[in-house]
Design a protein around this motif. Structure first.
Motif, mmCIF file in Angstrom:
data_model
loop_
_atom_site.group_PDB
_atom_site.id
_atom_site.type_symbol
_atom_site.label_atom_id
_atom_site.label_comp_id
_atom_site.label_asym_id
_atom_site.label_seq_id
_atom_site.Cartn_x
_atom_site.Cartn_y
_atom_site.Cartn_z
ATOM 1 N N ALA A 71 0.806 -1.128 -0.050
ATOM 2 C CA ALA A 71 0.183 0.086 0.060
ATOM 3 C C ALA A 71 0.973 1.141 0.116
ATOM 4 O O ALA A 71 0.467 2.303 0.582
ATOM 5 C CB ALA A 71 -0.982 -0.160 1.067
ATOM 6 N N PHE A 72 1.830 1.337 -0.629
ATOM 7 C CA PHE A 72 2.657 2.393 -0.847
ATOM 8 C C PHE A 72 2.012 3.375 -1.456
ATOM 9 O O PHE A 72 2.343 4.650 -1.276
ATOM 10 C CB PHE A 72 3.894 2.072 -1.512
ATOM 11 C CG PHE A 72 4.935 1.356 -0.570
ATOM 12 C CD1 PHE A 72 5.572 2.205 0.619
ATOM 13 C CD2 PHE A 72 5.717 0.257 -0.679
ATOM 14 C CE1 PHE A 72 6.494 1.463 1.419
ATOM 15 C CE2 PHE A 72 6.562 -0.425 0.065
ATOM 16 C CZ PHE A 72 6.937 0.342 1.327
ATOM 17 N N HIS A 73 1.064 3.295 -2.427
ATOM 18 C CA HIS A 73 0.361 4.231 -3.089
ATOM 19 C C HIS A 73 -0.391 5.260 -1.992
ATOM 20 O O HIS A 73 -0.701 6.277 -2.417
ATOM 21 C CB HIS A 73 -0.706 3.629 -3.918
ATOM 22 C CG HIS A 73 -1.664 2.811 -3.381
ATOM 23 N ND1 HIS A 73 -1.561 1.653 -3.028
ATOM 24 C CD2 HIS A 73 -3.053 3.369 -2.981
ATOM 25 C CE1 HIS A 73 -2.784 1.172 -2.525
ATOM 26 N NE2 HIS A 73 -3.521 2.074 -2.512
ATOM 27 N N LYS A 74 -0.593 4.713 -0.823
ATOM 28 C CA LYS A 74 -1.076 5.631 0.299
ATOM 29 C C LYS A 74 -0.179 6.439 0.869
ATOM 30 O O LYS A 74 -0.451 7.297 1.535
ATOM 31 C CB LYS A 74 -1.915 4.786 1.194
ATOM 32 C CG LYS A 74 -2.947 3.878 0.685
ATOM 33 C CD LYS A 74 -3.954 3.163 1.701
ATOM 34 C CE LYS A 74 -4.859 2.383 1.176
ATOM 35 N NZ LYS A 74 -5.471 1.237 2.119
ATOM 36 N N VAL A 75 1.343 6.145 0.837
ATOM 37 C CA VAL A 75 2.125 6.879 1.442
ATOM 38 C C VAL A 75 2.897 7.932 0.460
ATOM 39 O O VAL A 75 3.481 8.898 0.817
ATOM 40 C CB VAL A 75 3.061 5.978 2.121
ATOM 41 C CG1 VAL A 75 4.147 6.821 2.837
ATOM 42 C CG2 VAL A 75 2.428 4.985 3.224
ATOM 43 N N ILE A 76 3.207 7.375 -0.898
ATOM 44 C CA ILE A 76 3.881 7.922 -1.693
ATOM 45 C C ILE A 76 2.912 8.719 -2.607
ATOM 46 O O ILE A 76 2.186 8.033 -3.183
ATOM 47 C CB ILE A 76 4.740 6.865 -2.641
ATOM 48 C CG1 ILE A 76 5.916 6.441 -1.481
ATOM 49 C CG2 ILE A 76 5.493 7.765 -3.752
ATOM 50 C CD1 ILE A 76 6.485 5.206 -2.419
ATOM 51 N N PRO A 77 2.889 10.190 -2.896
ATOM 52 C CA PRO A 77 2.075 10.607 -4.009
ATOM 53 C C PRO A 77 2.152 10.140 -5.018
ATOM 54 O O PRO A 77 3.164 10.050 -5.708
ATOM 55 C CB PRO A 77 2.555 12.145 -3.856
ATOM 56 C CG PRO A 77 3.143 12.152 -2.592
ATOM 57 C CD PRO A 77 3.703 11.101 -2.343
#
Length: 168
Positions: free
Chosen positions: A55-61
């Motif tokens: 779920a890095f899409h929630k952390v990295i714009p």
């Protein structure tokens, strides 16, 4: 243990495969990328079917834009990664501290107009072309390997999967 804050952004030219973009987001999270920009409609239509298991899409714009030139981070050197004649081989390349890496589409190349405004053009020497996610992983690992990176058991404990408690 905290990894050093990186000044790295990625620009993806019209990516088509959401699994590749999800893999890039995972690599971005692992290697400290600040943001990911992409052009084109193909990923916009498919992004809900991603495989970003961490779920890095929630952390990295992760931002869709019309033109990557409009979002070059302040002070960043623009580095295109592309198999083109005259490019610098990645093993010989010295990464800028503040970098905006541009990667081409899986089924095409970065156009010459874009290459013209890049500060550097680099290629990964291989016997065949790699896919987008593999290229991003190799690029980001090369940057790490050439840097003064964090090391040790504290980093291993922080980075590993929850099911891995192995010691040697």
């Amino acid at each position: 243990m905290q990894l050093k804050k990186q000044q790295i952004s990625l620009g993806l030219v019209n990516p088509k495969n959401p699994v590749n973009v999800a893999s890039i987001l995972r690599a971005a999270g692992c290697y400290g990328v600040a943001s990911v920009f992409y052009t084109g409609q193909r990923y916009r239509f498919a992004k809900d079917f991603n495989a970003d298991t961490k779920a890095f899409h929630k952390v990295i714009p992760t931002v869709g834009v019309d033109d990557l030139k409009d979002v070059v981070p302040t002070g960043a050197s623009v580095v295109a990664i592309e198999l083109v004649e005259g490019a610098t081989p990645l093993p010989e390349f010295e990464h800028p501290e503040n970098a905006f890496y541009i990667l081409g589409p899986e089924d095409g190349s970065i156009n010459s107009e874009t290459l013209a405004w890049c500060d550097h053009v680099v290629y990964v020497p291989t016997y065949s072309c790699m896919n987008l996610a593999a290229t991003a992983n190799v690029l980001l690992y090369d940057r790490l390997a050439k840097s003064d990176y964090a090391k040790g058991n504290a980093l291993i404990r922080q980075s590993r999967d929850t099911n891995n408690r192995t010691k040697i």
